[in-house]
Design a protein around this motif. Structure first.
Motif, PDB file in Angstrom:
ATOM      1  N   GLN A 202       0.810  -1.217   0.000  1.00 18.90           N
ATOM      2  CA  GLN A 202       0.000   0.000   0.000  1.00 18.90           C
ATOM      3  C   GLN A 202       0.848   1.273   0.000  1.00 18.90           C
ATOM      4  N   SER A 203       2.123   1.185   0.388  1.00 19.96           N
ATOM      5  CA  SER A 203       2.963   2.377   0.400  1.00 19.96           C
ATOM      6  C   SER A 203       3.567   2.660  -0.966  1.00 19.96           C
TER       7      SER A 203
ATOM      8  N   ASP B 121       2.479   5.931  -4.096  1.00 20.34           N
ATOM      9  CA  ASP B 121       1.502   5.448  -3.133  1.00 20.34           C
ATOM     10  C   ASP B 121       0.100   5.886  -3.551  1.00 20.34           C
ATOM     11  N   LYS B 122      -0.894   5.426  -2.790  1.00 22.82           N
ATOM     12  CA  LYS B 122      -2.292   5.652  -3.160  1.00 22.82           C
ATOM     13  C   LYS B 122      -2.639   7.136  -3.234  1.00 22.82           C
ATOM     14  N   GLU B 123      -2.174   7.913  -2.255  1.00 20.91           N
ATOM     15  CA  GLU B 123      -2.497   9.340  -2.242  1.00 20.91           C
ATOM     16  C   GLU B 123      -1.860  10.084  -3.415  1.00 20.91           C
ATOM     17  N   THR B 124      -0.664   9.638  -3.824  1.00 17.25           N
ATOM     18  CA  THR B 124       0.035  10.314  -4.904  1.00 17.25           C
ATOM     19  C   THR B 124      -0.618  10.048  -6.262  1.00 17.25           C
TER      20      THR B 124
ATOM     21  N   ALA C 246      -3.755  10.268  -6.853  1.00 14.23           N
ATOM     22  CA  ALA C 246      -4.694  11.389  -7.006  1.00 14.23           C
ATOM     23  C   ALA C 246      -3.960  12.683  -7.325  1.00 14.23           C
ATOM     24  N   ILE C 247      -2.795  12.881  -6.694  1.00 12.19           N
ATOM     25  CA  ILE C 247      -2.015  14.102  -6.936  1.00 12.19           C
ATOM     26  C   ILE C 247      -1.540  14.162  -8.383  1.00 12.19           C
TER      27      ILE C 247
ATOM     28  N   GLN D 125      -4.479  14.946 -10.700  1.00 10.16           N
ATOM     29  CA  GLN D 125      -4.852  16.362 -10.642  1.00 10.16           C
ATOM     30  C   GLN D 125      -3.830  17.233 -11.363  1.00 10.16           C
TER      31      GLN D 125
END
Length: 317
Positions: free
Chosen positions: A226-227, A267-270, A272-273, A276
């Motif tokens: 996940q990381s 990672d998962k959050e990146t 989305a970044i 965008q």
């Protein structure tokens, strides 16, 4: 300390000056399915033949449900049911008479009820009284499994057990093994069908040139990190997209993999970044795909084999 279903310590086999199996150690826990993987000639069948006492060991020890194979051979063997390579039967006799013959040779009494039970569980009720010479390879595999189960072993050892089975038969076989583990029976299985082993096993070991090079839980293998994940983006302008990522220092394993695709480890959050960032700069995003690692991918990575080599080696029947 809890007794293991199988414990192999420093198992070694030499023939003249050639090392066939080199200092292999592993354990099989109670109630698990343990896969033994490796290219043809890696030593998998030799390991299995040493565990069941069919060939001698140059070095090492084997414990089956706590019994030392050297000091308590009969007790250890009574815990094992095995199919090593293709099961052999008296072809002029029926399947039932073959099972009856094996039942009569068992160390402990095998009842008629037990014989009928294993016939049902392997799905041979309709053909059990036909002569074995009329059986297909898949039917003989089922009969071999029935024979291995007759004496209620605590450990099943299966070498290429799904040979000759059609996809439905393989699935039924896999489901049946799962039902056995719920009863506390342990299974060690060797197979060249990596996709099937991924569905079947709890843990697996990879053997290369007689050495054990990797042991892992299938759960850990199947879990995505996940990381950090390998992600492929499909975009309208791949060169502009890559330039934007470089400017924003998002370059971990960044590669162009197609006319409109690039891959990156993030990672998962990146994810989305990145999405965008691209959209904000007028780069259309057509697709975002996570790249999953299969057991075959892991096998190729660890054994250093190419796809074509595997097709003519590991996956050869």
């Amino acid at each position: 300390m809890a007794v293991k279903a199988l414990e192999v310590r420093s198992l070694t086999k030499k023939v003249k000056n050639k090392v066939i199996v080199d200092d292999v150690s592993f354990v099989v826990e109670k109630g698990e399915i343990f896969g033994l993987l490796g290219p043809n000639g890696a030593g998998k069948t030799t390991i299995i033949r040493m565990i069941v006492g069919l060939i001698g060991r140059t070095k090492g020890s084997v414990y089956v449900n706590g019994y030392n194979l050297d000091e308590q051979f009969k007790e250890a063997m009574s815990e094992i049911g095995a199919i090593v390579e293709n099961p052999e039967f008296y072809k002029y006799m029926s399947g039932y008479k073959n099972l009856k013959h094996y039942a009569n040779m068992a160390r402990h009494k095998v009842t008629e009820e037990r014989i009928q039970e294993v016939i049902r569980v392997v799905g041979l009720e309709q053909v059990i009284h036909q002569k074995v010479k009329t059986y297909s390879l898949g039917m003989r595999q089922r009969l071999g499994l029935a024979q291995a189960l007759l004496h209620n072993p605590s450990l099943l050892i299966l070498d290429e057990p799904t040979n000759g089975l059609d996809p439905q038969g393989i699935r039924e076989f896999r489901d049946y093994l799962r039902s056995l583990t719920k009863e506390g029976i342990s299974v060690i299985v060797s197979s060249h069908l990596l996709s099937e082993m991924q569905l079947m096993c709890d843990r697996f070991a990879i053997i290369k040139q007689g050495k054990l090079i990797h042991v892992s839980s299938m759960d850990l293998h199947n879990e995505q990190d996940q990381s950090l994940q390998n992600v492929v983006f499909e975009v309208s302008d791949v060169e502009t997209a890559v330039q934007l990522l470089q400017e924003n220092k998002l370059t971990n394993e960044l590669k162009i993999v197609g006319d409109q695709q690039f891959s990156i480890n993030i990672d998962k959050e990146t994810i989305a970044i990145v999405n965008q960032l691209l959209v904000k700069n007028n780069v259309n995003v057509y697709g975002i795909n996570l790249v999953t690692t299969t057991l075959e991918d892991r096998f190729l990575e660890l054994t250093g084999k190419g796809k074509e080599e595997v097709k003519t080696s590991v996956f050869a029947n």
